[in-house]
Design a protein around this motif. Structure first.
Motif, PDB file in Angstrom:
ATOM      1  N   THR A   1      38.319  46.061  26.652  1.00 61.73           N
ATOM      2  CA  THR A   1      39.709  46.125  27.112  1.00 61.73           C
ATOM      3  C   THR A   1      40.121  44.765  27.652  1.00 61.73           C
ATOM      4  OG1 THR A   1      39.112  48.316  27.971  1.00 61.73           O
ATOM      5  CG2 THR A   1      41.328  47.548  28.436  1.00 61.73           C
ATOM      6  N   GLY A   2      41.428  44.484  27.611  1.00 56.77           N
ATOM      7  CA  GLY A   2      41.966  43.278  28.209  1.00 56.77           C
ATOM      8  C   GLY A   2      43.041  43.590  29.228  1.00 56.77           C
ATOM      9  N   VAL A   3      43.238  42.682  30.171  1.00 57.28           N
ATOM     10  CA  VAL A   3      44.257  42.830  31.214  1.00 57.28           C
ATOM     11  C   VAL A   3      45.078  41.553  31.286  1.00 57.28           C
ATOM     12  CG1 VAL A   3      44.589  42.850  33.726  1.00 57.28           C
ATOM     13  CG2 VAL A   3      43.092  44.534  32.669  1.00 57.28           C
ATOM     14  N   VAL A   4      46.403  41.708  31.280  1.00 53.06           N
ATOM     15  CA  VAL A   4      47.307  40.615  31.625  1.00 53.06           C
ATOM     16  C   VAL A   4      47.752  40.844  33.066  1.00 53.06           C
ATOM     17  CG1 VAL A   4      49.496  39.455  31.151  1.00 53.06           C
ATOM     18  CG2 VAL A   4      48.104  40.302  29.252  1.00 53.06           C
ATOM     19  N   VAL A   5      47.365  39.937  33.954  1.00 54.00           N
ATOM     20  CA  VAL A   5      47.697  40.048  35.371  1.00 54.00           C
ATOM     21  C   VAL A   5      49.058  39.402  35.616  1.00 54.00           C
ATOM     22  CG1 VAL A   5      47.042  39.360  37.711  1.00 54.00           C
ATOM     23  CG2 VAL A   5      45.282  40.106  36.079  1.00 54.00           C
ATOM     24  N   LEU A   6      49.951  40.169  36.228  1.00 52.15           N
ATOM     25  CA  LEU A   6      51.302  39.706  36.569  1.00 52.15           C
ATOM     26  C   LEU A   6      51.354  39.471  38.076  1.00 52.15           C
ATOM     27  CD1 LEU A   6      53.417  42.176  34.393  1.00 52.15           C
ATOM     28  CD2 LEU A   6      52.320  40.026  33.728  1.00 52.15           C
ATOM     29  N   PRO A   7      51.428  38.218  38.514  1.00 53.57           N
ATOM     30  CA  PRO A   7      51.323  37.906  39.937  1.00 53.57           C
ATOM     31  C   PRO A   7      52.526  38.351  40.759  1.00 53.57           C
ATOM     32  CG  PRO A   7      50.801  35.997  38.565  1.00 53.57           C
ATOM     33  CD  PRO A   7      51.453  37.022  37.673  1.00 53.57           C
ATOM     34  N   ASP A   8      52.418  38.107  42.050  1.00 49.70           N
ATOM     35  CA  ASP A   8      53.540  38.335  42.951  1.00 49.70           C
ATOM     36  C   ASP A   8      54.522  37.166  42.834  1.00 49.70           C
ATOM     37  OD1 ASP A   8      52.867  36.229  44.994  1.00 49.70           O
ATOM     38  OD2 ASP A   8      51.096  37.462  45.302  1.00 49.70           O
ATOM     39  N   ILE A   9      55.423  37.071  43.759  1.00 54.87           N
ATOM     40  CA  ILE A   9      56.497  36.086  43.710  1.00 54.87           C
ATOM     41  C   ILE A   9      56.018  34.641  43.723  1.00 54.87           C
ATOM     42  CG2 ILE A   9      58.328  37.536  44.654  1.00 54.87           C
ATOM     43  CD1 ILE A   9      57.581  36.580  47.431  1.00 54.87           C
ATOM     44  N   ARG A  10      54.776  34.399  44.127  1.00 54.94           N
ATOM     45  CA  ARG A  10      54.289  33.021  44.227  1.00 54.94           C
ATOM     46  C   ARG A  10      53.817  32.460  42.896  1.00 54.94           C
ATOM     47  NH1 ARG A  10      49.799  34.058  48.529  1.00 54.94           N
ATOM     48  NH2 ARG A  10      49.454  35.692  46.963  1.00 54.94           N
ATOM     49  N   GLY A  11      53.765  33.293  41.862  1.00 54.35           N
ATOM     50  CA  GLY A  11      53.268  32.807  40.583  1.00 54.35           C
ATOM     51  C   GLY A  11      51.752  32.733  40.551  1.00 54.35           C
TER      52      GLY A  11
END
Length: 250
Positions: free
Chosen positions: A47-57
């Motif tokens: 499996t793969g995961v694309v991590v989407l950060p918080d407002i700080r990038g």
């Protein structure tokens, strides 16, 4: 603010060797270059995961998080939001002094979708063309992870911490992907009731939604420094990895 600058994610409940880590620049379909951090497990990923950060990038927290996913046997890449407005990250991450407040209002769903699509393609190039990929987001990123459950990108599932239902919008009525909602019970940014109402709306659209409320937990509890919330962190990991295991079986 979602975390202190020196915060780092808790360890996953299963641990293996990390095969490779890298910082690189991807190019979205609209030509935008943006920075990503990638970690791959030593054994072939299912499996793969694309991590989407918080407002700080692309903060160092998320560089550490993709390594934790790799330890758990999952190929992972964390993206930076701000290629269109701030260029690529010098040194591979956004610094503590990065002025995210001027850039977040200029970050649009269309650009986010283009960057996620490029990140999915990157993971498959690194870990296998048939790799099922899910999003895992935090705060601003958690909102967009849930939104993507109603989108048309080639994703297998979506998970988010501390999201804002207002950023999901009408995509909730098109939700069709398995979704995990990890909700801080003492979140002062978004009422728990609004997040649970979003879960019901997404279920009504046809999505399978796993919504978990951690009573008393603060916004950004998924941090190894929060000793009082170690059990919540462990349980959140279990829900995340249950999603990655589920999509791998499919």
């Amino acid at each position: 603010m979602c975390h202190s600058h020196d915060s780092r994610p808790p360890a996953p409940p299963r641990s293996g060797a990390v095969g490779a880590t890298s910082s690189s620049t991807l190019t979205a379909a609209d030509g935008t270059e943006f920075t990503v951090s990638t970690a791959l497990p030593a054994e072939p990923a299912r499996t793969g995961v694309v991590v989407l950060p918080d407002i700080r990038g692309l903060h160092p927290y998320y560089v550490a998080l993709v390594e934790r996913f790799a330890e758990a046997g999952v190929a992972a890449v964390a993206i930076d939001w701000f290629g269109r407005t701030a260029g690529v990250c010098e040194g591979g991450t956004r610094g503590e002094d990065f002025d995210w407040q001027q850039h977040i209002p200029r970050t649009a769903p269309e650009g986010i979708d283009a960057d996620v699509a490029a990140a999915v393609a990157h993971l498959r190039a690194e870990a296998g063309e048939d790799l099922p990929v899910v999003t895992v987001g935090f705060c601003f990123g958690g909102s967009h992870a849930w939104r993507l459950a109603g989108g048309d990108l080639d994703l297998a599932g979506c998970a988010g911490f501390y999201g804002r239902p207002s950023l999901v919008g009408d995509a909730a009525d098109r939700a069709h992907l398995p979704t995990v909602m990890l909700i801080a019970g003492a979140d002062t940014a978004t009422p728990v009731e609004e997040q649970l109402a979003l879960a019901e709306r997404m279920r009504a659209a046809g999505a399978e939604v796993d919504a978990v409320v951690y009573d008393g937990a603060p916004h950004s509890f998924f941090d190894r420094s929060y000793g009082d919330w170690a059990d919540a962190c462990d349980d959140a990991w279990e829900h995340l990895l249950a999603l990655t295991d589920q999509v791998a079986r499919r």
